[in-house]
Design an enzyme around this catalytic site. Structure first.
Site, PDB file in Angstrom:
ATOM      1  N   ARG A 197      27.483  -7.968 -20.203  1.00  0.00           N
ATOM      2  CA  ARG A 197      28.245  -9.106 -20.732  1.00  0.00           C
ATOM      3  C   ARG A 197      27.321 -10.274 -21.091  1.00  0.00           C
ATOM      4  O   ARG A 197      27.498 -10.927 -22.128  1.00  0.00           O
ATOM      5  CB  ARG A 197      29.327  -9.534 -19.735  1.00  0.00           C
ATOM      6  CG  ARG A 197      30.428 -10.389 -20.343  1.00  0.00           C
ATOM      7  CD  ARG A 197      30.166 -11.878 -20.203  1.00  0.00           C
ATOM      8  NE  ARG A 197      29.862 -12.194 -18.832  1.00  0.00           N
ATOM      9  CZ  ARG A 197      28.883 -13.019 -18.474  1.00  0.00           C
ATOM     10  NH1 ARG A 197      28.152 -13.640 -19.352  1.00  0.00           N
ATOM     11  NH2 ARG A 197      28.640 -13.230 -17.190  1.00  0.00           N
ATOM     12  N   SER A 201      20.631 -27.898 -13.838  1.00  0.00           N
ATOM     13  CA  SER A 201      21.925 -28.593 -13.913  1.00  0.00           C
ATOM     14  C   SER A 201      21.804 -29.906 -14.681  1.00  0.00           C
ATOM     15  O   SER A 201      22.769 -30.346 -15.307  1.00  0.00           O
ATOM     16  CB  SER A 201      22.452 -28.884 -12.504  1.00  0.00           C
ATOM     17  OG  SER A 201      22.579 -27.688 -11.776  1.00  0.00           O
ATOM     18  N   TRP A 227      14.147 -19.040 -17.093  1.00  0.00           N
ATOM     19  CA  TRP A 227      15.403 -18.332 -16.814  1.00  0.00           C
ATOM     20  C   TRP A 227      16.132 -18.010 -18.110  1.00  0.00           C
ATOM     21  O   TRP A 227      17.348 -18.217 -18.203  1.00  0.00           O
ATOM     22  CB  TRP A 227      16.305 -19.149 -15.877  1.00  0.00           C
ATOM     23  CG  TRP A 227      15.673 -19.472 -14.577  1.00  0.00           C
ATOM     24  CD1 TRP A 227      15.253 -20.685 -14.150  1.00  0.00           C
ATOM     25  CD2 TRP A 227      15.355 -18.533 -13.541  1.00  0.00           C
ATOM     26  NE1 TRP A 227      14.695 -20.572 -12.905  1.00  0.00           N
ATOM     27  CE2 TRP A 227      14.743 -19.267 -12.509  1.00  0.00           C
ATOM     28  CE3 TRP A 227      15.512 -17.151 -13.374  1.00  0.00           C
ATOM     29  CZ2 TRP A 227      14.284 -18.672 -11.332  1.00  0.00           C
ATOM     30  CZ3 TRP A 227      15.075 -16.564 -12.221  1.00  0.00           C
ATOM     31  CH2 TRP A 227      14.470 -17.317 -11.206  1.00  0.00           C
ATOM     32  N   THR A 262      17.637 -15.601 -20.686  1.00  0.00           N
ATOM     33  CA  THR A 262      18.111 -14.223 -20.892  1.00  0.00           C
ATOM     34  C   THR A 262      17.616 -13.704 -22.247  1.00  0.00           C
ATOM     35  O   THR A 262      17.730 -14.400 -23.256  1.00  0.00           O
ATOM     36  CB  THR A 262      19.656 -14.191 -20.834  1.00  0.00           C
ATOM     37  OG1 THR A 262      20.068 -14.716 -19.568  1.00  0.00           O
ATOM     38  CG2 THR A 262      20.198 -12.781 -21.006  1.00  0.00           C
ATOM     39  N   CYS A 266      27.847 -25.132 -26.886  1.00  0.00           N
ATOM     40  CA  CYS A 266      27.537 -23.687 -26.807  1.00  0.00           C
ATOM     41  C   CYS A 266      27.926 -23.165 -25.438  1.00  0.00           C
ATOM     42  O   CYS A 266      28.497 -22.073 -25.293  1.00  0.00           O
ATOM     43  CB  CYS A 266      26.045 -23.426 -26.985  1.00  0.00           C
ATOM     44  SG  CYS A 266      25.384 -23.970 -28.550  1.00  0.00           S
ATOM     45  N   ARG A 284      30.838 -20.054 -21.333  1.00  0.00           N
ATOM     46  CA  ARG A 284      31.584 -20.148 -20.061  1.00  0.00           C
ATOM     47  C   ARG A 284      32.989 -19.580 -20.225  1.00  0.00           C
ATOM     48  O   ARG A 284      33.537 -18.991 -19.292  1.00  0.00           O
ATOM     49  CB  ARG A 284      31.682 -21.616 -19.629  1.00  0.00           C
ATOM     50  CG  ARG A 284      30.368 -22.177 -19.161  1.00  0.00           C
ATOM     51  CD  ARG A 284      30.392 -23.688 -19.086  1.00  0.00           C
ATOM     52  NE  ARG A 284      29.102 -24.185 -18.638  1.00  0.00           N
ATOM     53  CZ  ARG A 284      28.748 -25.463 -18.642  1.00  0.00           C
ATOM     54  NH1 ARG A 284      29.587 -26.377 -19.085  1.00  0.00           N
ATOM     55  NH2 ARG A 284      27.568 -25.821 -18.209  1.00  0.00           N
ATOM     56  N   GLY A 334      31.773   0.132   3.791  1.00  0.00           N
ATOM     57  CA  GLY A 334      30.876   0.381   4.924  1.00  0.00           C
ATOM     58  C   GLY A 334      29.450   0.598   4.457  1.00  0.00           C
ATOM     59  O   GLY A 334      28.992  -0.061   3.509  1.00  0.00           O
ATOM     60  N   GLU A 385      25.280 -21.194 -16.339  1.00  0.00           N
ATOM     61  CA  GLU A 385      26.364 -21.775 -17.154  1.00  0.00           C
ATOM     62  C   GLU A 385      27.154 -22.816 -16.360  1.00  0.00           C
ATOM     63  O   GLU A 385      28.384 -22.874 -16.445  1.00  0.00           O
ATOM     64  CB  GLU A 385      27.308 -20.668 -17.628  1.00  0.00           C
ATOM     65  CG  GLU A 385      26.628 -19.583 -18.419  1.00  0.00           C
ATOM     66  CD  GLU A 385      26.468 -19.958 -19.876  1.00  0.00           C
ATOM     67  OE1 GLU A 385      26.961 -21.032 -20.265  1.00  0.00           O
ATOM     68  OE2 GLU A 385      25.845 -19.190 -20.601  1.00  0.00           O
TER      69      GLU A 385
HETATM   70  C1  FAD Z   1      19.608 -14.570 -14.420  1.00  0.00           C
HETATM   71  C2  FAD Z   1      19.721 -15.915 -15.059  1.00  0.00           C
HETATM   72  C3  FAD Z   1      19.844 -16.014 -16.442  1.00  0.00           C
HETATM   73  C4  FAD Z   1      19.870 -17.268 -17.048  1.00  0.00           C
HETATM   74  N1  FAD Z   1      19.922 -17.353 -18.430  1.00  0.00           N
HETATM   75  C5  FAD Z   1      19.746 -18.557 -19.026  1.00  0.00           C
HETATM   76  C6  FAD Z   1      19.600 -18.656 -20.459  1.00  0.00           C
HETATM   77  O1  FAD Z   1      19.708 -17.652 -21.181  1.00  0.00           O
HETATM   78  N2  FAD Z   1      19.323 -19.865 -21.005  1.00  0.00           N
HETATM   79  C7  FAD Z   1      19.195 -21.007 -20.243  1.00  0.00           C
HETATM   80  O2  FAD Z   1      18.936 -22.060 -20.808  1.00  0.00           O
HETATM   81  N3  FAD Z   1      19.355 -20.947 -18.894  1.00  0.00           N
HETATM   82  C8  FAD Z   1      19.607 -19.764 -18.264  1.00  0.00           C
HETATM   83  N4  FAD Z   1      19.719 -19.685 -16.896  1.00  0.00           N
HETATM   84  C9  FAD Z   1      19.529 -20.909 -16.107  1.00  0.00           C
HETATM   85  C10 FAD Z   1      20.774 -21.437 -15.436  1.00  0.00           C
HETATM   86  O3  FAD Z   1      21.663 -21.965 -16.382  1.00  0.00           O
HETATM   87  C11 FAD Z   1      20.337 -22.462 -14.373  1.00  0.00           C
HETATM   88  O4  FAD Z   1      19.721 -21.719 -13.329  1.00  0.00           O
HETATM   89  C12 FAD Z   1      21.496 -23.279 -13.851  1.00  0.00           C
HETATM   90  O5  FAD Z   1      21.895 -24.218 -14.814  1.00  0.00           O
HETATM   91  C13 FAD Z   1      21.173 -24.022 -12.540  1.00  0.00           C
HETATM   92  O6  FAD Z   1      19.998 -24.734 -12.659  1.00  0.00           O
HETATM   93  P1  FAD Z   1      18.863 -24.614 -11.529  1.00  0.00           P
HETATM   94  O7  FAD Z   1      18.565 -23.172 -11.311  1.00  0.00           O
HETATM   95  O8  FAD Z   1      17.745 -25.512 -11.941  1.00  0.00           O
HETATM   96  O9  FAD Z   1      19.534 -25.158 -10.187  1.00  0.00           O
HETATM   97  P2  FAD Z   1      19.679 -26.693  -9.758  1.00  0.00           P
HETATM   98  O10 FAD Z   1      20.200 -27.498 -10.866  1.00  0.00           O
HETATM   99  O11 FAD Z   1      18.407 -27.125  -9.102  1.00  0.00           O
HETATM  100  O12 FAD Z   1      20.805 -26.564  -8.643  1.00  0.00           O
HETATM  101  C14 FAD Z   1      20.522 -26.107  -7.287  1.00  0.00           C
HETATM  102  C15 FAD Z   1      21.723 -26.444  -6.412  1.00  0.00           C
HETATM  103  O13 FAD Z   1      21.944 -27.856  -6.441  1.00  0.00           O
HETATM  104  C16 FAD Z   1      23.273 -28.138  -6.797  1.00  0.00           C
HETATM  105  N5  FAD Z   1      23.305 -29.384  -7.558  1.00  0.00           N
HETATM  106  C17 FAD Z   1      22.651 -29.656  -8.723  1.00  0.00           C
HETATM  107  N6  FAD Z   1      22.914 -30.920  -9.108  1.00  0.00           N
HETATM  108  C18 FAD Z   1      23.753 -31.454  -8.180  1.00  0.00           C
HETATM  109  C19 FAD Z   1      24.384 -32.718  -8.006  1.00  0.00           C
HETATM  110  N7  FAD Z   1      24.228 -33.695  -8.912  1.00  0.00           N
HETATM  111  N8  FAD Z   1      25.165 -32.917  -6.914  1.00  0.00           N
HETATM  112  C20 FAD Z   1      25.350 -31.921  -6.009  1.00  0.00           C
HETATM  113  N9  FAD Z   1      24.783 -30.714  -6.102  1.00  0.00           N
HETATM  114  C21 FAD Z   1      23.996 -30.470  -7.180  1.00  0.00           C
HETATM  115  C22 FAD Z   1      23.721 -26.947  -7.633  1.00  0.00           C
HETATM  116  O14 FAD Z   1      25.128 -26.823  -7.619  1.00  0.00           O
HETATM  117  C23 FAD Z   1      23.027 -25.801  -6.892  1.00  0.00           C
HETATM  118  O15 FAD Z   1      23.788 -25.427  -5.779  1.00  0.00           O
HETATM  119  C24 FAD Z   1      19.792 -18.440 -16.257  1.00  0.00           C
HETATM  120  C25 FAD Z   1      19.717 -18.324 -14.853  1.00  0.00           C
HETATM  121  C26 FAD Z   1      19.686 -17.083 -14.257  1.00  0.00           C
HETATM  122  C27 FAD Z   1      19.586 -16.987 -12.765  1.00  0.00           C
END
Ligand code: FAD
Length: 388
Positions: free
Chosen positions: A95, A143, A167, A169, A243, A248, A344, A368
Site C-alpha cells: 500500500r 513532525s 526515511w 519510501t 499531499c 493519509r 500463541g 504521515e
Molecule cells: C518506513 C518509513 C517510511 C517513511 N516514508 C517517508 C517518505 O516517503 N517521505 C517522507 O518525507 N517521510 C517518510 N517517513 C518519515 C515519517 O513521516 C516521519 O518519521 C514522521 O513524520 C515522524 O517524524 P520523526 O521520525 O522525526 O519523529 P519525531 O517527530 O521526532 O517524533 C517522535 C515522537 O515525538 C512525538 N512528538 C513530536 N512532536 C511533538 C509535539 N510537538 N508534542 C508532543 N509530542 C510530539 C511524536 O508523536 C513521536 O511520538 C517515513 C518513515 C518511516 C518509518
C-alpha cells in the site's frame, strides 16, 4: 485456505457502487494470487519490494487511481479507498508503494504542476515506467518539517539544491524525487531526476517494520535543476501538507485491510486450535478479543466510508482525515497485537500474517503524522489553542 471474503457485518457492500465493488474485488484477487505468495521471501530480505509486480499494479490502474486524465483510472475516492484497503490486506509495504506513487508524487504534479510537467511525468508514473519518491522528512525534522534545512537557491536560469532527506519510501528505486526545500520565497516543491549529478540515495537497513518496502536516505549536494523543475502553483507548507492529506486518506482505508487480515486469520486459527478439550474460539476470553476486532473494524469502515463520500463531494477537511487516520491505525494495531496473541507461539513466525502486520502498523502509526501529532491537530481544531 479458503479465499479471503472480507469483513462486512453491517452489509456495507450495499452502499458501494458496482464500480467500487469491482475495483475492490479485482485488487483482492491480485493480492491473494500474485502478491501474497511472494511476501514471505521479501520480508526475509530486508528492504526488497517485488518490482516485477509494478507493471501489473499499473495495469490494474492503481497508481494515482483517483486522479483524472493522463491515463489515470479516475476512480471515485471510495473505490480508491477500497483499493488501498485491499493492497494493505497484502502488506503495508504494498500500500505504501501505491500511496507514495499516487498520493505523494502524482498528486502534487497533478495539483500544482505546469501542463508541461504533467505531460512529461504523469503518463510515465501511471504506467509504472517511472517510479517516484517524496522527500519531505529530514534527519532532524519529521513532525516539525517547517524547520527543514534543505535549501534551494536560484542560479542562472535554474536552482541549486543542497540537503538531506531521510526515511524516504522508494528513494533508491525512484527516477523522480519530489523534493521540498526552503527558498527565499518559502517552501517550494522540486521535480528532481535522481540521475542528476550530486543526487545520491542510500537504503536504510535493519528495519524491523515495513521490511518489504525500500526506505532510503537522500543526499543532495549542489544538485542543479532547471527553472521548470519547480512546481509553479504552490508555495509554502500547504504544498506538502495537502499531499499528506491525500496519502493519509489512503492510509485510513488501508489499515482496515491489515486489520481484516489479522481478524480473519485469528478467527480461522482459533476455530481449529484445540485447547483444553475444545476449540480456542469457544473460550470467553477469545470471543472477547474477536468481538473487539469485529466491532472496531466495523466502526473503522463506517468512518472511512463517510470521509470517502465527503471527499467525493469536495467537503472533506484535513481534520477529518486526521481523526480517521489516527483512529483506524490505532485500532488496526490493537487488532494485530490481539491476533498475534491468539496465535500463541505460531503468532511469531512469518507463516502467519499477524506479526508482520503488527510491526508494519508501528510504522504506519508514526508516518504521515504520528498518532500524537494528529491528536494535537484535532485538539487545536476543537479548542482553538495550539499545543503542538
Ligand atoms: C518506513 C518509513 C517510511 C517513511 N516514508 C517517508 C517518505 O516517503 N517521505 C517522507 O518525507 N517521510 C517518510 N517517513 C518519515 C515519517 O513521516 C516521519 O518519521 C514522521 O513524520 C515522524 O517524524 P520523526 O521520525 O522525526 O519523529 P519525531 O517527530 O521526532 O517524533 C517522535 C515522537 O515525538 C512525538 N512528538 C513530536 N512532536 C511533538 C509535539 N510537538 N508534542 C508532543 N509530542 C510530539 C511524536 O508523536 C513521536 O511520538 C517515513 C518513515 C518511516 C518509518
Amino acid at each position: 485456505m479458503a479465499d479471503f471474503q472480507g469483513v462486512d457485518f453491517l452489509h456495507l457492500d450495499e452502499l458501494f457502487s458496482e464500480e467500487e465493488r469491482l475495483a475492490r474485488d479485482s485488487v483482492r484477487a491480485f493480492v491473494s494470487k500474485e502478491f501474497l505468495p511472494r511476501i514471505q521471501q521479501h520480508v526475509r530480505q530486508d528492504g526488497s519490494f517485488p518490482m516485477e509486480l509494478v507493471p501489473r499494479i499499473a495495469e490494474l490502474g492503481l497508481f494515482g487511481a483517483n486522479l483524472t486524465g493522463y491515463g489515470c483510472a479516475e476512480m471515485s475516492n471510495v473505490a480508491y479507498g477500497l483499493v488501498m484497503q485491499e493492497l494493505e490486506r497484502g502488506d503495508s509495504g504494498l500500500r505504501s508503494f501505491a500511496s507514495v506513487q499516487g498520493g505523494l508524487v502524482m498528486y502534487p504534479i497533478h495539483a500544482f504542476g505546469s501542463e508541461v510537467q504533467r505531460q512529461r511525468w504523469l503518463p510515465e508514473l501511471v504506467s509504472g515506467r517511472a517510479i517516484g519518491c517524496f522527500g519531505l522528512t529530514e534527519p532532524d525534522f519529521g513532525s516539525h518539517v517547517s524547520g527543514m534545512r534543505t535549501r534551494a537557491v536560484r542560479k542562472g536560469q535554474g536552482w541549486v539544491i543542497n540537503g538531506t532527506k531521510r526515511w524516504i519510501t522508494n528513494g533508491s528505486l525512484a527516477q523522480l524525487a519530489v523534493i521540498w526545500a526552503q527558498t527565499d520565497e518559502g517552501v517550494r516543491g522540486f521535480l528532481v531526476e535522481t540521475e542528476r549529478p550530486g543526487f545520491e540515495a542510500r537504503d536504510i537497513k535493519g528495519k524491523m517494520s515495513l521490511r518489504a518496502s525500500v526506505t532510503s536516505e537522500l543526499f543532495l549536494h549542489d544538485v542543479e535543476v532547471p527553472e521548470d523543475s519547480v512546481l509553479p502553483n504552490v508555495t509554502g507548507l500547504r504544498g506538502p501538507l495537502s499531499c499528506l492529506t491525500q496519502a493519509r486518506y489512503g492510509i485510513a482505508w488501508g489499515v482496515i485491510g491489515a486489520a481484516m487480515a489479522c481478524y480473519d486469520e485469528a478467527l480461522r486459527y482459533t476455530q481449529e486450535r484445540m485447547v483444553d478439550g475444545g476449540p480456542l474460539a469457544g473460550k470467553q476470553l477469545t470471543q472477547e478479543k474477536l468481538v473487539y476486532m469485529l466491532t472496531e473494524i466495523t466502526k473503522a469502515q463506517l468512518l472511512a466510508l463517510r470521509v470517502g463520500r465527503l471527499k467525493d463531494e469536495g467537503r472533506l477537511e484535513h481534520v477529518m482525515v486526521s481523526l480517521t487516520k489516527r483512529n483506524n491505525v490505532d485500532v488496526a494495531l490493537q487488532i494485530a497485537r490481539q491476533a498475534r496473541d491468539l496465535l500463541g507461539a505460531n503468532g511469531i513466525v512469518d507463516d502467519y500474517c499477524a506479526m508482520r502486520h503488527m510491526v508494519n502498523l508501528e510504522t504506519v502509526r508514526t508516518y504521515e503524522g504520528t498518532h500524537d501529532v494528529h491528536m494535537l491537530i484535532l485538539g487545536e481544531h476543537i479548542t482553538g489553542l495550539r499545543a503542538i
